[in-house]
Design a protein around this motif. Structure first.
Motif, mmCIF file in Angstrom:
data_model
loop_
_atom_site.group_PDB
_atom_site.id
_atom_site.type_symbol
_atom_site.label_atom_id
_atom_site.label_comp_id
_atom_site.label_asym_id
_atom_site.label_seq_id
_atom_site.Cartn_x
_atom_site.Cartn_y
_atom_site.Cartn_z
ATOM 1 N N GLN A 37 0.824 -1.204 0.000
ATOM 2 C CA GLN A 37 0.000 0.000 0.000
ATOM 3 C C GLN A 37 0.865 1.265 0.000
ATOM 4 O OE1 GLN A 37 -2.609 -0.599 3.339
ATOM 5 N NE2 GLN A 37 -1.045 -0.203 4.881
ATOM 6 N N GLU A 38 2.050 1.202 0.601
ATOM 7 C CA GLU A 38 2.951 2.351 0.532
ATOM 8 C C GLU A 38 3.393 2.609 -0.903
ATOM 9 O OE1 GLU A 38 7.048 3.787 2.689
ATOM 10 O OE2 GLU A 38 7.041 1.801 1.762
ATOM 11 N N SER A 39 3.849 1.573 -1.592
ATOM 12 C CA SER A 39 4.333 1.747 -2.960
ATOM 13 C C SER A 39 3.219 2.170 -3.907
ATOM 14 C CB SER A 39 4.988 0.456 -3.458
ATOM 15 O OG SER A 39 6.232 0.259 -2.820
ATOM 16 N N ARG A 40 2.070 1.565 -3.763
ATOM 17 C CA ARG A 40 0.931 1.961 -4.615
ATOM 18 C C ARG A 40 0.584 3.430 -4.419
ATOM 19 N NH1 ARG A 40 -1.499 -1.973 -7.470
ATOM 20 N NH2 ARG A 40 -1.752 -4.101 -6.631
ATOM 21 N N HIS A 41 0.562 3.882 -3.170
ATOM 22 C CA HIS A 41 0.152 5.250 -2.882
ATOM 23 C C HIS A 41 1.213 6.254 -3.328
ATOM 24 C CE1 HIS A 41 -1.792 8.563 -0.712
ATOM 25 N NE2 HIS A 41 -0.573 8.897 -0.300
ATOM 26 N N VAL A 42 2.445 6.074 -2.859
ATOM 27 C CA VAL A 42 3.488 7.075 -3.080
ATOM 28 C C VAL A 42 3.936 7.112 -4.536
ATOM 29 C CG1 VAL A 42 5.858 7.758 -2.497
ATOM 30 C CG2 VAL A 42 4.304 6.950 -0.698
ATOM 31 N N PHE A 43 4.262 5.953 -5.094
ATOM 32 C CA PHE A 43 4.927 5.930 -6.389
ATOM 33 C C PHE A 43 3.972 5.752 -7.574
ATOM 34 C CE2 PHE A 43 8.090 4.581 -3.224
ATOM 35 C CZ PHE A 43 8.957 5.651 -3.376
ATOM 36 N N ILE A 44 2.916 4.973 -7.395
ATOM 37 C CA ILE A 44 2.002 4.762 -8.512
ATOM 38 C C ILE A 44 0.906 5.828 -8.533
ATOM 39 C CG2 ILE A 44 0.462 3.138 -9.651
ATOM 40 C CD1 ILE A 44 3.477 2.364 -9.609
ATOM 41 N N VAL B 90 10.344 6.618 -16.636
ATOM 42 C CA VAL B 90 10.495 6.666 -15.184
ATOM 43 C C VAL B 90 11.945 6.414 -14.802
ATOM 44 C CG1 VAL B 90 9.768 5.643 -12.981
ATOM 45 C CG2 VAL B 90 8.131 5.810 -14.876
ATOM 46 N N LEU B 91 12.437 7.195 -13.844
ATOM 47 C CA LEU B 91 13.723 6.922 -13.195
ATOM 48 C C LEU B 91 13.442 6.510 -11.763
ATOM 49 C CD1 LEU B 91 16.852 6.997 -12.968
ATOM 50 C CD2 LEU B 91 16.609 9.392 -12.246
ATOM 51 N N GLU B 92 13.926 5.343 -11.369
ATOM 52 C CA GLU B 92 13.789 4.889 -9.997
ATOM 53 C C GLU B 92 15.152 4.872 -9.324
ATOM 54 O OE1 GLU B 92 11.712 1.253 -7.598
ATOM 55 O OE2 GLU B 92 13.050 0.700 -9.248
ATOM 56 N N VAL B 93 15.237 5.508 -8.167
ATOM 57 C CA VAL B 93 16.435 5.437 -7.338
ATOM 58 C C VAL B 93 16.209 4.346 -6.302
ATOM 59 C CG1 VAL B 93 17.919 6.665 -5.717
ATOM 60 C CG2 VAL B 93 16.977 7.866 -7.713
ATOM 61 N N GLY B 94 16.795 3.169 -6.565
ATOM 62 C CA GLY B 94 16.659 2.046 -5.651
ATOM 63 C C GLY B 94 15.705 0.977 -6.144
ATOM 64 N N LEU B 95 16.189 0.050 -6.977
ATOM 65 C CA LEU B 95 15.345 -1.060 -7.439
ATOM 66 C C LEU B 95 14.880 -1.913 -6.264
ATOM 67 C CD1 LEU B 95 14.184 -2.815 -9.794
ATOM 68 C CD2 LEU B 95 16.338 -4.085 -9.706
ATOM 69 N N VAL C 76 9.075 10.957 -14.709
ATOM 70 C CA VAL C 76 8.709 10.618 -13.338
ATOM 71 C C VAL C 76 9.961 10.126 -12.617
ATOM 72 C CG1 VAL C 76 7.153 9.290 -11.845
ATOM 73 C CG2 VAL C 76 6.468 9.796 -14.206
ATOM 74 N N VAL C 77 10.160 10.578 -11.393
ATOM 75 C CA VAL C 77 11.253 10.070 -10.565
ATOM 76 C C VAL C 77 10.661 9.425 -9.325
ATOM 77 C CG1 VAL C 77 13.270 10.652 -9.172
ATOM 78 C CG2 VAL C 77 12.905 11.793 -11.376
ATOM 79 N N PHE C 78 10.950 8.139 -9.141
ATOM 80 C CA PHE C 78 10.640 7.436 -7.898
ATOM 81 C C PHE C 78 11.897 7.519 -7.031
ATOM 82 C CE2 PHE C 78 7.574 3.962 -9.797
ATOM 83 C CZ PHE C 78 6.734 4.959 -10.267
ATOM 84 N N PHE C 79 11.907 8.396 -6.051
ATOM 85 C CA PHE C 79 13.092 8.509 -5.195
ATOM 86 C C PHE C 79 12.858 7.643 -3.966
ATOM 87 C CE2 PHE C 79 16.550 10.399 -2.829
ATOM 88 C CZ PHE C 79 17.475 10.678 -3.831
ATOM 89 N N ASP C 80 13.429 6.434 -4.013
ATOM 90 C CA ASP C 80 13.129 5.419 -3.007
ATOM 91 C C ASP C 80 14.401 4.889 -2.344
ATOM 92 O OD1 ASP C 80 11.407 3.897 -1.497
ATOM 93 O OD2 ASP C 80 11.237 2.276 -2.951
ATOM 94 N N VAL D 16 7.523 14.905 -12.735
ATOM 95 C CA VAL D 16 7.131 14.795 -11.332
ATOM 96 C C VAL D 16 8.133 13.937 -10.561
ATOM 97 C CG1 VAL D 16 5.571 12.885 -11.938
ATOM 98 C CG2 VAL D 16 5.275 14.064 -9.765
ATOM 99 N N PHE D 17 8.443 14.374 -9.349
ATOM 100 C CA PHE D 17 9.344 13.683 -8.424
ATOM 101 C C PHE D 17 8.519 13.287 -7.212
ATOM 102 C CE2 PHE D 17 11.806 13.897 -4.539
ATOM 103 C CZ PHE D 17 13.110 13.536 -4.827
ATOM 104 N N VAL D 18 8.561 12.007 -6.828
ATOM 105 C CA VAL D 18 7.821 11.562 -5.648
ATOM 106 C C VAL D 18 8.714 10.761 -4.727
ATOM 107 C CG1 VAL D 18 5.430 11.591 -6.499
ATOM 108 C CG2 VAL D 18 6.899 9.635 -7.027
ATOM 109 N N THR D 19 8.466 10.917 -3.426
ATOM 110 C CA THR D 19 9.191 10.167 -2.417
ATOM 111 C C THR D 19 8.345 10.044 -1.160
ATOM 112 O OG1 THR D 19 11.247 10.025 -1.132
ATOM 113 C CG2 THR D 19 10.356 12.228 -1.511
ATOM 114 N N TYR D 20 8.622 9.014 -0.403
ATOM 115 C CA TYR D 20 7.932 8.800 0.875
ATOM 116 C C TYR D 20 8.409 9.783 1.937
ATOM 117 C CZ TYR D 20 12.342 6.685 2.193
ATOM 118 O OH TYR D 20 13.675 6.499 2.444
ATOM 119 N N CYS D 21 9.574 10.390 1.730
ATOM 120 C CA CYS D 21 10.189 11.275 2.729
ATOM 121 C C CYS D 21 9.526 12.650 2.697
ATOM 122 C CB CYS D 21 11.678 11.401 2.443
ATOM 123 S SG CYS D 21 12.572 12.490 3.573
ATOM 124 N N ALA D 22 9.329 13.233 3.869
ATOM 125 C CA ALA D 22 8.723 14.570 3.946
ATOM 126 C C ALA D 22 9.548 15.490 4.840
ATOM 127 C CB ALA D 22 7.287 14.479 4.443
#
Length: 230
Positions: free
Chosen positions: A39-46, A62-67, A159-163, A191-197
């Motif tokens: 649910q974290e990945s679906r919400h934040v990144f997708i 998409v660019l993902e930082v951290g496969l 899109v950047v997934f900064f994970d 767009v750049f997204v990350t779980y960090c705030a």
């Protein structure tokens, strides 16, 4: 959460939504939220990242930082199939998860597609540094390198997934030098997204010219960040 398996120093755990994650004792850190990896990945990144970008981009790169565990890549492959859009996915990983451990992760069972298990295997077993079609609408390119050593193309990613692991664990990946290179690699209307705030992250992204939004986080986390480049 409960431990399900132990292979070497990394332990497989079950998170609160029933999906797996990995716990790294050396960092005292998990790859995903113990409140629910899926649910974290679906919400934040997708939802907040890839699906949001579809308003502007018909065939996002998409660019993902951290496969990491491959969960974000699998969900992006699912998204491409669901929306019938072509997605090119470039993922950087310095320390790949061993396939014998990755194969134990239960993510494919949460994907409503008969080929999900094959997609997940191909994500982990595909060759490095080459484009690999995972299915007809999703192409993966894995880069086995540290982000600090990676030469990113200019103005390419939508899109950047900064994970990366949290700033308290991998501070070098959240500094201004790395963020500058990431932002330079982003295309217009990206767009750049990350779980960090963290406040410092938001200030740095604003200083780099991005429009920063603090959004509701996934279950168990109050906030996340989305930043837009125009």
């Amino acid at each position: 959460m409960a431990e399900a398996e132990n292979k070497g120093n990394i332990r497989l755990i079950i998170t609160d939504d029933g999906s797996h994650s990995l716990f790294v004792p050396a960092l005292n850190e998990t790859y995903h939220s113990f409140h629910g990896a899926l649910q974290e990945s679906r919400h934040v990144f997708i939802k907040m990242g890839l699906e949001y970008a579809l308003n502007q981009k018909a065939s996002p790169h998409v660019l993902e930082v951290g496969l990491g565990t491959g969960l974000n890549a699998l969900l992006a492959a699912e998204c491409a199939e669901t929306y019938k859009i072509s997605v090119h996915f470039t993922s950087i990983e310095a320390f790949p998860v061993d396939y014998s451990l990755a194969a134990s992760l239960n993510y494919p069972k949460f994907i409503a597609h008969p080929d999900a298990e094959q997609w997940f295997e191909d994500i982990h077993r595909s060759d490095w540094h080459v484009d690999r079609p995972i299915h007809s609408l999703f192409t993966l390119k894995k880069l086995h390198t540290k982000l600090e050593d990676c030469q990113l193309p200019s103005s390419q990613f939508d899109v950047v997934f900064f994970d990366a692991f949290a700033p308290s664990k991998q501070a070098e990946l959240w500094g201004m030098e790395i963020l500058t290179r990431i932002v330079e690699s982003m295309a217009s209307q990206s767009v750049f997204v990350t779980y960090c705030a963290k406040g410092q992250l938001k200030r740095d992204l604003k200083a780099l010219g991005l429009q920063v939004e603090t959004l509701p986080g996934p279950p168990g986390k109050k906030e996340m960040v989305r930043a837009l480049k125009f």
